[in-house]
Design an enzyme around this catalytic site. Sequence first.
Site, short mmCIF file in Angstrom:
data_model
loop_
_atom_site.label_atom_id
_atom_site.label_comp_id
_atom_site.label_asym_id
_atom_site.label_seq_id
_atom_site.Cartn_x
_atom_site.Cartn_y
_atom_site.Cartn_z
N HIS A 1 -2.17 -5.38 1.54
CA HIS A 1 -3.47 -6.03 1.31
C HIS A 1 -3.20 -7.46 0.89
O HIS A 1 -2.21 -7.74 0.20
CB HIS A 1 -4.24 -5.31 0.19
CG HIS A 1 -5.43 -6.12 -0.28
ND1 HIS A 1 -6.64 -6.08 0.36
CD2 HIS A 1 -5.55 -7.04 -1.28
CE1 HIS A 1 -7.46 -6.92 -0.25
NE2 HIS A 1 -6.82 -7.52 -1.24
N ASN B 1 -1.73 0.15 7.11
CA ASN B 1 -1.32 -1.19 7.57
C ASN B 1 -0.50 -1.95 6.53
O ASN B 1 -0.45 -3.17 6.54
CB ASN B 1 -2.54 -1.98 8.08
CG ASN B 1 -3.58 -2.22 7.01
OD1 ASN B 1 -3.42 -1.79 5.87
ND2 ASN B 1 -4.64 -2.91 7.37
N LYS C 1 0.82 -1.21 0.00
CA LYS C 1 0.00 0.00 0.00
C LYS C 1 0.86 1.27 0.00
O LYS C 1 2.06 1.23 0.33
CB LYS C 1 -0.92 -0.02 1.23
CG LYS C 1 -1.97 -1.14 1.22
CD LYS C 1 -2.90 -0.97 2.43
CE LYS C 1 -3.99 -2.02 2.46
NZ LYS C 1 -4.97 -1.75 3.58
N TYR D 1 -12.42 -2.01 -3.68
CA TYR D 1 -12.96 -2.21 -2.33
C TYR D 1 -14.49 -2.10 -2.29
O TYR D 1 -15.06 -1.80 -1.24
CB TYR D 1 -12.34 -1.21 -1.35
CG TYR D 1 -10.97 -1.60 -0.83
CD1 TYR D 1 -10.79 -2.76 -0.05
CD2 TYR D 1 -9.85 -0.81 -1.06
CE1 TYR D 1 -9.55 -3.10 0.45
CE2 TYR D 1 -8.60 -1.16 -0.56
CZ TYR D 1 -8.45 -2.31 0.21
OH TYR D 1 -7.22 -2.65 0.71
N GLU E 1 -10.09 -10.10 -7.47
CA GLU E 1 -9.02 -9.11 -7.35
C GLU E 1 -7.93 -9.29 -8.40
O GLU E 1 -7.41 -8.31 -8.93
CB GLU E 1 -8.43 -9.17 -5.93
CG GLU E 1 -9.43 -8.69 -4.88
CD GLU E 1 -8.97 -8.85 -3.45
OE1 GLU E 1 -9.74 -8.48 -2.55
OE2 GLU E 1 -7.83 -9.34 -3.22
P1 IDP Z 1 -7.96 -6.74 5.67
O1 IDP Z 1 -7.14 -5.76 4.85
O2 IDP Z 1 -7.18 -7.29 6.83
O3 IDP Z 1 -8.57 -7.83 4.82
P2 IDP Z 1 -10.62 -5.55 5.78
O4 IDP Z 1 -11.58 -5.76 6.89
O5 IDP Z 1 -10.89 -6.23 4.48
O6 IDP Z 1 -9.16 -5.92 6.34
O7 IDP Z 1 -10.54 -3.98 5.54
C1 IDP Z 1 -9.88 -3.46 4.39
C2 IDP Z 1 -8.98 -2.32 4.82
O8 IDP Z 1 -9.79 -1.26 5.32
C3 IDP Z 1 -8.01 -2.67 5.94
O9 IDP Z 1 -6.80 -3.23 5.50
C4 IDP Z 1 -7.78 -1.31 6.59
O10 IDP Z 1 -6.78 -0.56 5.90
C5 IDP Z 1 -9.12 -0.61 6.40
N1 IDP Z 1 -9.95 -0.74 7.61
C6 IDP Z 1 -10.57 -1.87 8.06
N2 IDP Z 1 -11.25 -1.64 9.20
C7 IDP Z 1 -11.06 -0.32 9.46
C8 IDP Z 1 -11.52 0.54 10.51
O11 IDP Z 1 -12.23 0.13 11.45
N3 IDP Z 1 -11.12 1.85 10.44
C9 IDP Z 1 -10.33 2.32 9.43
N4 IDP Z 1 -9.88 1.55 8.43
C10 IDP Z 1 -10.23 0.24 8.45
MG MG Z 2 -9.99 -7.70 3.30
#
Ligand code: IDP
Ligand code: MG
Length: 140
Positions: A116, A113, A10, A50, A127
């Site tokens: 992805h 984070n 990212k 997304y 994807e």
């Molecule tokens: P993942 O990337 O671990 O699969 P997902 O639940 O699919 O997590 O969420 C996609 C992305 O959205 C996450 O990687 C993160 O960057 C962001 N995200 C998820 N939950 C939150 C939140 O509660 N607040 C802000 N950003 C979030």
């Molecule tokens: Mg995800």
Amino acid sequence: MVERTLAIIKPDAVKKRVIGKIIQRYEDAGLIPIAMKMMRMSKAVAEGFYAVHQERPFFHDLTTSMSSGPSVVLVLEGEHAIRANRELMGATDPQKAEPGTIRAAHGASIEANAVHGSDSPETADFEIRYFFPEIESTAR
Ligand code: IDP
Ligand code: MG
């Protein structure tokens, strides 16, 4: 079972100059890049990617940060690649990610984070086709 998964380094990780370290982790774990490109997503491309999260409160911030700078988008191939990459990444929130995972090492926050990874065969299929329509989503 050899599988393919989609990974994204990212924008926050690209800005921190850890592209090389993250790709080394994939290779060390037996997740071999079979396609890769560096690109800055438009907001619309990030929204399409997304779309599954479009009703979530964080959708706007997520797609804004994903379009804030260049990313590296990869197809990784290896044994149980989808699950293996999720384990290598660690939990979504880097504060909760297991020590030794990519997010524990390189993630700053739940928004930033670092990486992805596809979370199921169905999302991997969507994807991979989304970014690499010329590539098969399943390993041969
Ligand atoms: P993942 O990337 O671990 O699969 P997902 O639940 O699919 O997590 O969420 C996609 C992305 O959205 C996450 O990687 C993160 O960057 C962001 N995200 C998820 N939950 C939150 C939140 O509660 N607040 C802000 N950003 C979030
Ligand atoms: Mg995800």
